[in-house]
Scaffold this motif. Structure first.
Motif, mmCIF file in Angstrom:
data_model
loop_
_atom_site.group_PDB
_atom_site.id
_atom_site.type_symbol
_atom_site.label_atom_id
_atom_site.label_comp_id
_atom_site.label_asym_id
_atom_site.label_seq_id
_atom_site.Cartn_x
_atom_site.Cartn_y
_atom_site.Cartn_z
ATOM 1 N N GLU A 1 0.699 -1.169 0.105
ATOM 2 C CA GLU A 1 0.169 -0.073 0.011
ATOM 3 C C GLU A 1 0.814 1.280 0.273
ATOM 4 O O GLU A 1 1.877 1.496 0.788
ATOM 5 N N SER A 2 0.474 2.310 -0.808
ATOM 6 C CA SER A 2 1.104 3.518 -0.893
ATOM 7 C C SER A 2 0.738 4.279 0.314
ATOM 8 O O SER A 2 -0.152 4.102 0.987
ATOM 9 N N GLY A 3 1.486 5.293 0.378
ATOM 10 C CA GLY A 3 1.007 6.345 1.641
ATOM 11 C C GLY A 3 2.076 7.649 1.872
ATOM 12 O O GLY A 3 3.148 7.451 0.842
ATOM 13 N N HIS A 4 2.068 8.439 2.855
ATOM 14 C CA HIS A 4 2.837 9.347 2.922
ATOM 15 C C HIS A 4 4.356 8.952 3.526
ATOM 16 O O HIS A 4 4.418 8.061 4.694
ATOM 17 N N SER B 1 5.413 2.320 6.779
ATOM 18 C CA SER B 1 5.293 0.871 7.440
ATOM 19 C C SER B 1 6.538 0.290 7.942
ATOM 20 O O SER B 1 7.698 0.999 7.685
ATOM 21 N N LYS B 2 6.593 -0.671 8.729
ATOM 22 C CA LYS B 2 7.875 -1.193 9.021
ATOM 23 C C LYS B 2 8.894 -1.330 8.099
ATOM 24 O O LYS B 2 10.083 -1.352 8.334
ATOM 25 N N GLY C 1 9.542 3.483 -6.720
ATOM 26 C CA GLY C 1 9.597 4.894 -6.294
ATOM 27 C C GLY C 1 9.095 5.919 -7.469
ATOM 28 O O GLY C 1 9.513 5.892 -8.565
ATOM 29 N N GLU C 2 8.329 6.850 -7.122
ATOM 30 C CA GLU C 2 8.034 7.922 -7.805
ATOM 31 C C GLU C 2 8.141 9.758 -7.337
ATOM 32 O O GLU C 2 8.370 10.516 -8.051
ATOM 33 N N SER C 3 8.365 9.632 -6.154
ATOM 34 C CA SER C 3 8.512 11.013 -5.266
ATOM 35 C C SER C 3 9.445 10.527 -4.210
ATOM 36 O O SER C 3 8.889 9.611 -3.550
ATOM 37 N N GLU C 4 10.190 11.484 -3.498
ATOM 38 C CA GLU C 4 10.844 11.523 -2.245
ATOM 39 C C GLU C 4 10.058 11.538 -1.183
ATOM 40 O O GLU C 4 10.211 10.798 0.081
ATOM 41 N N PRO D 1 6.563 3.913 -1.932
ATOM 42 C CA PRO D 1 5.956 3.259 -3.367
ATOM 43 C C PRO D 1 5.239 2.170 -3.220
ATOM 44 O O PRO D 1 5.519 1.308 -2.084
ATOM 45 N N HIS D 2 4.407 2.019 -4.003
ATOM 46 C CA HIS D 2 3.283 1.031 -3.956
ATOM 47 C C HIS D 2 3.940 -0.462 -4.495
ATOM 48 O O HIS D 2 3.323 -1.421 -4.387
#
Length: 479
Positions: free
Chosen positions: A244-247, A252-253, A335-338, A342-343
């Motif tokens: 899952e993507s997110g900020h 996540s661990k 990855g797409e952004s810092e 990444p999903h």
């Protein structure tokens, strides 16, 4: 009367046979008599100037260059193209047939490839233009001088020379010059399929491979002519992790990158099992006599010291590849952004399989060493097992060995496993004895220029390559 008739027939037959043999003897081309002219050097220089770069997604890429290169070959080697039958294909691949004296014998096939890898991204590092074919200080510079236009042009030089000297091969000879070996090898595959369709089986197939190493194994002072009697298998696997993507402030661990990175680390830390038998042992058995006393004792008693031998060979990348199936991570994407988790993360792992290991061993191996159901594994593209192993007693090996002793008299001849892939992988069903060898002196420094900048070959080194092929044609008539 019958006795007289029999005697007359015998003497007549003997006389005719003697005349035939005497005639054939005149066609023997000795190494000492082979003079290679400066024009041969210039023709290789000219060949380098054609930018025959292959590309994976289109046969039309550099189409004009391949067409011009073909016309150059026709005009440069008129006897070859007049005396050989050409079989056409949809690709830019070239297949020529030189009819032999005895159609009942299995033919021989000589292979090389027209295409080269690009050089544009390295252009600023070259001292001479990569497609300039510059001749300077006894060297010929340019992309393809080592891989693999020198072989292609050298074979045609040898065939043209042989035809000028009225040489006739006993076995029919085919020349197969693929156009995309550096990418997918579709041209060579098309030729191989044609041979299979026409039920043509070969006595010998000779493709590119290792050469005469000058300092490849430091423990051996003499040059070593490495004849590839098999090549490693090839398989590519893609590893994928979906999360899952997110900020990035609330990770996540373990992120997708972290999970995949751990999987790759597990693969690198748990390689396939090393084996000291088969081809690795065959090679060192041949060269052990030239080592110092202590190493000679170790390699001559491998039944006792195999563990020590594997440990030492594993220390170098080159010799480690001879004793085990290797796995190399060649691509990683995520990855797409810092500031965004990444999903997805994916990586490409390239395997090179030694004889004895199989494609079917890869998935169980990965499942065991990765040990994480979040990492999905799938094969990607072509997968082939290691090739069959050619026999040292075969006609082809003995003829190559004899030619090596003539042209490279100081060299030891040793069989070896080819760790890369060649176009010959498509021909395994057409021949039991495929060999891989380039008759050039190589040093470790030279190997750095293959696919690198300032690729070059020495003029005398190249002339000896032509002499080798001329003698090989002749020597194949003697077995």
């Amino acid at each position: 009367m019958r006795l007289y008739c029999f005697t007359f027939i015998f003497l007549f037959s003997y006389s005719i046979s003697a005349q035939f043999l005497k005639k054939k003897k005149k066609k023997i081309i000795s190494y000492e008599s082979i003079i290679i002219s400066d024009s041969a050097t210039q023709r290789l220089s000219n060949a380098i100037q054609f930018e025959t770069v292959s590309k994976t997604d289109s046969l039309d890429f550099y189409k004009d260059e391949f067409g011009k290169f073909y016309q150059f070959l026709k005009s440069s080697y008129p006897l070859v193209f007049q005396n050989c039958t050409q079989i056409s294909f949809n690709s830019h691949a070239i297949l020529l047939k030189w009819e032999g004296l005895n159609p009942n014998l299995k033919p021989n096939l000589f292979m090389a490839h027209q295409d080269v890898v690009p050089a544009k991204h390295q252009k600023y590092k070259w001292n001479y233009p990569p497609f300039g074919g510059v001749i300077k200080n006894g060297q010929i510079y340019g992309r393809g001088t080592l891989d693999d236009k020198a072989s292609l042009i050298g074979l045609l030089e040898a065939a043209e020379y042989a035809l000028k000297n009225n040489f006739e091969p006993l076995r029919t000879i085919y020349f197969a010059f693929g156009d995309d070996e550096e990418t997918k090898g579709n041209g060579a595959k098309e030729i191989a399929d044609w041979f299979l369709k026409n039920n043509i089986e070969f006595e010998l197939i000779l493709d590119e491979g290792p050469g005469v190493g000058l300092d490849i194994i430091p423990e051996v002072a003499k040059p070593i002519a490495f004849i590839g009697i098999a090549e490693k298998g090839y398989a590519t696997v893609e590893l994928t992790v979906n999360q899952e993507s997110g900020h990035s402030s609330m990770p996540s661990k373990h992120t997708a990158i972290g999970i995949l990175s751990q999987a790759i680390a597990n693969i690198e830390n748990n390689p396939f099992k090393a084996h000291y038998h088969g081809l690795a042992k065959k090679m060192f058995d041949e060269i052990a006599s030239e080592m110092d006393f202590s190493k000679k004792i170790v390699f001559r008693n491998s039944w006792l010291f195999s563990g020590l031998i594997k440990k030492e060979l594993a220390k170098k990348y080159s010799t480690n590849a001879l004793i085990r199936t290797t796995a190399a991570t060649t691509m990683f994407t995520s990855g797409e952004s810092e500031n965004v988790l990444p999903h997805k993360a994916s990586a490409t792992i390239n395997f090179r399989l030694i004889p004895g290991d199989s494609i079917k061993d890869i998935m169980p191996y990965l499942k065991k060493v990765i040990d994480n159901p979040k990492v999905k594994v799938s094969f990607k593209g072509e997968a082939v097992n290691a090739s069959p192993i050619a026999k040292k007693k075969s006609v082809g090996y003995r003829a190559l060995e004899k030619s090596c002793h003539e042209i490279f008299p100081k060299a030891i001849v040793a069989p070896v496993l080819v760790i890369g892939s060649t176009d010959s992988r498509y021909f395994n069903l057409t021949c039991h004895n495929i060999l891989r060898f380039i008759p050039l002196h190589f040093s470790n420094a030279d190997l750095e220029h293959i696919h690198g900048f300032d690729e070059h070959v020495g003029i005398e080194n190249y002339h000896n390559m032509i002499r080798f092929y001329i003698r090989l044609f002749q020597n194949l008539n003697d077995f």
